[in-house]
Write a protein that holds these residues in place. Sequence first.
Motif, short mmCIF file in Angstrom:
data_model
loop_
_atom_site.label_atom_id
_atom_site.label_comp_id
_atom_site.label_asym_id
_atom_site.label_seq_id
_atom_site.Cartn_x
_atom_site.Cartn_y
_atom_site.Cartn_z
N TYR A 295 0.84 -1.20 0.00
CA TYR A 295 0.00 0.00 0.00
C TYR A 295 0.88 1.25 0.00
O TYR A 295 0.67 2.17 -0.81
CB TYR A 295 -0.93 -0.03 1.21
N ALA A 296 1.87 1.29 0.90
CA ALA A 296 2.76 2.45 0.99
C ALA A 296 3.56 2.62 -0.31
O ALA A 296 3.75 3.73 -0.79
CB ALA A 296 3.69 2.31 2.18
N TYR A 297 4.02 1.51 -0.87
CA TYR A 297 4.78 1.56 -2.12
C TYR A 297 3.92 2.13 -3.24
O TYR A 297 4.38 2.98 -4.02
CB TYR A 297 5.27 0.16 -2.48
N ASN A 298 2.68 1.69 -3.33
CA ASN A 298 1.80 2.18 -4.39
C ASN A 298 1.47 3.66 -4.24
O ASN A 298 1.36 4.38 -5.23
CB ASN A 298 0.52 1.33 -4.45
N ILE A 299 1.33 4.14 -3.01
CA ILE A 299 1.11 5.58 -2.78
C ILE A 299 2.33 6.36 -3.27
O ILE A 299 2.19 7.35 -3.97
CB ILE A 299 0.85 5.85 -1.28
N GLU A 300 3.51 5.89 -2.92
CA GLU A 300 4.74 6.56 -3.33
C GLU A 300 4.87 6.55 -4.85
O GLU A 300 5.23 7.54 -5.46
CB GLU A 300 5.96 5.87 -2.69
N LYS A 301 4.56 5.41 -5.45
CA LYS A 301 4.66 5.26 -6.90
C LYS A 301 3.71 6.23 -7.61
O LYS A 301 4.09 6.87 -8.59
CB LYS A 301 4.33 3.82 -7.26
N LYS A 302 2.47 6.36 -7.10
CA LYS A 302 1.50 7.28 -7.71
C LYS A 302 1.94 8.74 -7.55
O LYS A 302 1.70 9.54 -8.43
CB LYS A 302 0.13 7.07 -7.07
N SER A 303 2.57 9.06 -6.42
CA SER A 303 2.97 10.46 -6.20
C SER A 303 4.14 10.88 -7.08
O SER A 303 4.38 12.07 -7.25
CB SER A 303 3.34 10.65 -4.72
N GLN A 304 4.83 9.93 -7.66
CA GLN A 304 5.97 10.24 -8.53
C GLN A 304 5.54 10.49 -9.97
O GLN A 304 6.35 10.87 -10.79
CB GLN A 304 7.01 9.13 -8.47
N LYS A 305 4.28 10.27 -10.28
CA LYS A 305 3.80 10.46 -11.66
C LYS A 305 3.54 11.90 -11.95
O LYS A 305 3.30 12.73 -11.19
CB LYS A 305 2.55 9.64 -11.90
#
Length: 60
Positions: free
Chosen positions: A50-60
């Motif tokens: 979950y935390a990884y996916n939040i970080e991944k989305k914020s980098q877009k």
Amino acid sequence: MGTFNLESHGCVISNEIINQIARSNTEAENNLTLKYGSDWKEKFLKEVDYAYNIEKKSQK
């Protein structure tokens, strides 16, 4: 005493060290199970994903 050779990393680890790491890991896992229940690992991995996916989305 036997050894385990990690040639790609240029180090040699004795079986004694490998066994100590295994004992420490078992003790840590037992403590986590007592504190968080038998499904602690699944819960942890779900939170990490979950935390990884939040970080991944914020980098877009």
